[in-house]
Write a protein that holds these residues in place. Structure first.
Motif, PDB file in Angstrom:
ATOM      1  N   ILE A  68     -20.043  -4.654 -13.996  1.00  0.00           N
ATOM      2  CA  ILE A  68     -20.947  -5.934 -14.420  1.00  0.00           C
ATOM      3  C   ILE A  68     -22.448  -5.308 -14.405  1.00  0.00           C
ATOM      4  CG2 ILE A  68     -21.563  -8.147 -13.541  1.00  0.00           C
ATOM      5  CD1 ILE A  68     -18.917  -8.128 -12.059  1.00  0.00           C
ATOM      6  N   TYR A  69     -22.960  -5.521 -15.362  1.00  0.00           N
ATOM      7  CA  TYR A  69     -24.451  -5.043 -15.636  1.00  0.00           C
ATOM      8  C   TYR A  69     -25.281  -6.504 -15.942  1.00  0.00           C
ATOM      9  CZ  TYR A  69     -21.901  -0.557 -16.469  1.00  0.00           C
ATOM     10  OH  TYR A  69     -21.075   0.589 -16.458  1.00  0.00           O
ATOM     11  N   GLY A  70     -26.396  -6.113 -15.483  1.00  0.00           N
ATOM     12  CA  GLY A  70     -27.596  -7.089 -15.469  1.00  0.00           C
ATOM     13  C   GLY A  70     -28.060  -6.806 -16.883  1.00  0.00           C
ATOM     14  N   ASN A  71     -29.083  -7.736 -17.223  1.00  0.00           N
ATOM     15  CA  ASN A  71     -29.739  -7.616 -18.555  1.00  0.00           C
ATOM     16  C   ASN A  71     -31.136  -8.008 -18.727  1.00  0.00           C
ATOM     17  OD1 ASN A  71     -30.412  -7.937 -21.355  1.00  0.00           O
ATOM     18  ND2 ASN A  71     -29.033  -9.617 -21.797  1.00  0.00           N
ATOM     19  N   GLN A  72     -31.874  -6.797 -18.745  1.00  0.00           N
ATOM     20  CA  GLN A  72     -33.181  -7.025 -18.628  1.00  0.00           C
ATOM     21  C   GLN A  72     -33.993  -7.689 -19.796  1.00  0.00           C
ATOM     22  OE1 GLN A  72     -35.209  -3.581 -17.354  1.00  0.00           O
ATOM     23  NE2 GLN A  72     -33.572  -2.504 -16.239  1.00  0.00           N
ATOM     24  N   ASP A  73     -33.270  -8.049 -20.680  1.00  0.00           N
ATOM     25  CA  ASP A  73     -33.811  -8.870 -21.749  1.00  0.00           C
ATOM     26  C   ASP A  73     -33.473 -10.481 -21.924  1.00  0.00           C
ATOM     27  OD1 ASP A  73     -34.646  -6.547 -23.085  1.00  0.00           O
ATOM     28  OD2 ASP A  73     -32.852  -6.060 -23.996  1.00  0.00           O
ATOM     29  N   LEU A  74     -32.900 -11.010 -20.517  1.00  0.00           N
ATOM     30  CA  LEU A  74     -32.629 -12.041 -20.551  1.00  0.00           C
ATOM     31  C   LEU A  74     -33.958 -13.121 -20.739  1.00  0.00           C
ATOM     32  CD1 LEU A  74     -30.054 -12.428 -17.689  1.00  0.00           C
ATOM     33  CD2 LEU A  74     -29.611 -12.735 -20.120  1.00  0.00           C
ATOM     34  N   LEU A  75     -33.883 -14.177 -21.261  1.00  0.00           N
ATOM     35  CA  LEU A  75     -34.886 -15.339 -21.420  1.00  0.00           C
ATOM     36  C   LEU A  75     -34.606 -16.290 -20.322  1.00  0.00           C
ATOM     37  CD1 LEU A  75     -34.827 -15.755 -25.071  1.00  0.00           C
ATOM     38  CD2 LEU A  75     -36.458 -14.512 -24.021  1.00  0.00           C
ATOM     39  N   PRO A  76     -35.739 -17.103 -19.867  1.00  0.00           N
ATOM     40  CA  PRO A  76     -35.303 -17.997 -18.786  1.00  0.00           C
ATOM     41  C   PRO A  76     -34.743 -19.310 -19.484  1.00  0.00           C
ATOM     42  CG  PRO A  76     -37.704 -17.923 -19.417  1.00  0.00           C
ATOM     43  CD  PRO A  76     -37.159 -17.038 -20.135  1.00  0.00           C
ATOM     44  N   GLU A  77     -34.060 -20.185 -18.614  1.00  0.00           N
ATOM     45  CA  GLU A  77     -33.457 -21.311 -18.944  1.00  0.00           C
ATOM     46  C   GLU A  77     -34.441 -22.568 -19.210  1.00  0.00           C
ATOM     47  OE1 GLU A  77     -29.115 -20.598 -17.133  1.00  0.00           O
ATOM     48  OE2 GLU A  77     -30.238 -22.308 -16.452  1.00  0.00           O
ATOM     49  N   ASN A  78     -34.385 -23.401 -20.045  1.00  0.00           N
ATOM     50  CA  ASN A  78     -34.999 -24.686 -20.164  1.00  0.00           C
ATOM     51  C   ASN A  78     -34.010 -25.721 -20.392  1.00  0.00           C
ATOM     52  OD1 ASN A  78     -38.366 -24.221 -20.235  1.00  0.00           O
ATOM     53  ND2 ASN A  78     -37.282 -22.385 -21.260  1.00  0.00           N
ATOM     54  N   SER A  79     -34.222 -26.930 -19.692  1.00  0.00           N
ATOM     55  CA  SER A  79     -33.183 -27.733 -19.985  1.00  0.00           C
ATOM     56  C   SER A  79     -33.734 -29.316 -20.141  1.00  0.00           C
ATOM     57  CB  SER A  79     -32.334 -27.909 -18.799  1.00  0.00           C
ATOM     58  OG  SER A  79     -32.659 -28.147 -17.799  1.00  0.00           O
ATOM     59  N   LYS A  80     -33.021 -30.107 -20.601  1.00  0.00           N
ATOM     60  CA  LYS A  80     -33.256 -31.544 -20.639  1.00  0.00           C
ATOM     61  C   LYS A  80     -31.996 -32.448 -19.951  1.00  0.00           C
ATOM     62  CE  LYS A  80     -36.076 -31.366 -24.675  1.00  0.00           C
ATOM     63  NZ  LYS A  80     -36.569 -31.877 -26.130  1.00  0.00           N
ATOM     64  N   ASN A  81     -32.215 -33.362 -19.283  1.00  0.00           N
ATOM     65  CA  ASN A  81     -31.012 -33.829 -18.402  1.00  0.00           C
ATOM     66  C   ASN A  81     -31.207 -35.312 -18.305  1.00  0.00           C
ATOM     67  OD1 ASN A  81     -30.096 -30.941 -17.339  1.00  0.00           O
ATOM     68  ND2 ASN A  81     -32.432 -31.131 -16.687  1.00  0.00           N
ATOM     69  N   MET A  82     -30.261 -36.235 -18.724  1.00  0.00           N
ATOM     70  CA  MET A  82     -30.233 -37.502 -18.437  1.00  0.00           C
ATOM     71  C   MET A  82     -29.073 -38.128 -17.742  1.00  0.00           C
ATOM     72  SD  MET A  82     -31.509 -38.707 -22.266  1.00  0.00           S
ATOM     73  CE  MET A  82     -30.503 -37.362 -23.100  1.00  0.00           C
ATOM     74  N   ASN A  83     -29.094 -39.148 -17.000  1.00  0.00           N
ATOM     75  CA  ASN A  83     -28.082 -39.712 -16.117  1.00  0.00           C
ATOM     76  C   ASN A  83     -28.348 -41.132 -16.149  1.00  0.00           C
ATOM     77  OD1 ASN A  83     -26.836 -40.477 -13.470  1.00  0.00           O
ATOM     78  ND2 ASN A  83     -26.128 -38.401 -13.718  1.00  0.00           N
ATOM     79  N   VAL A  84     -27.266 -42.105 -16.230  1.00  0.00           N
ATOM     80  CA  VAL A  84     -27.167 -43.389 -15.982  1.00  0.00           C
ATOM     81  C   VAL A  84     -26.230 -43.732 -15.292  1.00  0.00           C
ATOM     82  CG1 VAL A  84     -27.378 -45.531 -16.917  1.00  0.00           C
ATOM     83  CG2 VAL A  84     -28.398 -43.884 -18.128  1.00  0.00           C
ATOM     84  N   SER A  85     -26.054 -44.640 -14.020  1.00  0.00           N
ATOM     85  CA  SER A  85     -25.213 -44.953 -13.234  1.00  0.00           C
ATOM     86  C   SER A  85     -25.426 -46.627 -12.615  1.00  0.00           C
ATOM     87  CB  SER A  85     -25.261 -44.218 -12.165  1.00  0.00           C
ATOM     88  OG  SER A  85     -26.320 -44.348 -11.316  1.00  0.00           O
TER      89      SER A  85
END
Length: 200
Positions: free
Chosen positions: A107-124
């Motif tokens: 298992i190897y890391g990856n120094q070229d990774l980009l950060p995650e960005n997200s949009k999240n919605m929830n209704v209850s």
């Protein structure tokens, strides 16, 4: 003012790793943020809570992350909640610099990774009914959600070998679904619950 409330704060994360399974290139990771939220209740039915987080990361450009939460009391027993929020997550030291090799894993890391960005919605919706002078209660809670993640970081198999893995970005990743839960409090110390969910 009794209809207004606010919260201000900060958080600091400092991560440093070294060892046989961490590349020597790994340095110190600093993630710090200032956050604030405002809670406004114009009347007994409505409640609004917008929020914002300003972040600093010493390896990636961290965006301003907003959120909004709304609560509406439909009746004395029924409550509606809805939320929308952005998210940001920088890769960890493990995801970037891990070097884990044995007889069964590579298992190897990856120094070229980009950060995650997200949009999240929830209704209850929450329906709750109390019985026996509050000693027993029944609660029904259906909910739906949707998440859209850009550059999601995930461990994936590389090449033809089923032993070798690395972390990679998934450009576009979506999840959506719902669940429903039923809880019955028979006694203050005992409750019974059942639920079902669906994920797409």
């Amino acid at each position: 003012e009794k209809n207004w409330n606010y919260q201000l704060g900060y958080d600091i994360n400092i991560e440093n790793g070294n060892g046989e399974r961490i590349s020597e290139d790994a340095g110190t990771f600093i993630d710090a943020g200032l956050f604030g939220s405002l809670n406004w209740s114009p009347n007994h039915r409505w409640n609004f809570q917008p929020g914002m987080r300003w972040a600093y990361n010493n390896n990636y450009n961290a965006p301003i992350v907003p959120s909004i939460h709304v609560k509406y009391n439909i009746s004395a027993t029924t409550l509606l909640r809805a939320s929308y929020a952005h998210g940001f997550r920088a890769p960890s030291i493990k995801e970037l610099y891990l070097e884990f090799v044995d007889q069964n894993h590579r298992i190897y890391g990856n120094q070229d990774l980009l950060p995650e960005n997200s949009k999240n919605m929830n209704v209850s919706v929450i329906w709750r009914n109390e019985m026996a002078n509050g000693k027993k209660s029944i609660k029904l809670e259906p909910s739906i959600y949707y998440n859209h993640i850009f550059d999601k970081i995930q461990l994936v198999q590389t090449g033809s070998s089923n032993l070798e893995y690395t972390y990679q970005n998934i450009t576009d990743y979506e999840t959506f679904g719902g669940k429903i839960e039923l809880n019955y409090n028979i006694h203050p110390d005992f409750s019974f619950g059942v639920g079902a969910g669906w994920l797409g």
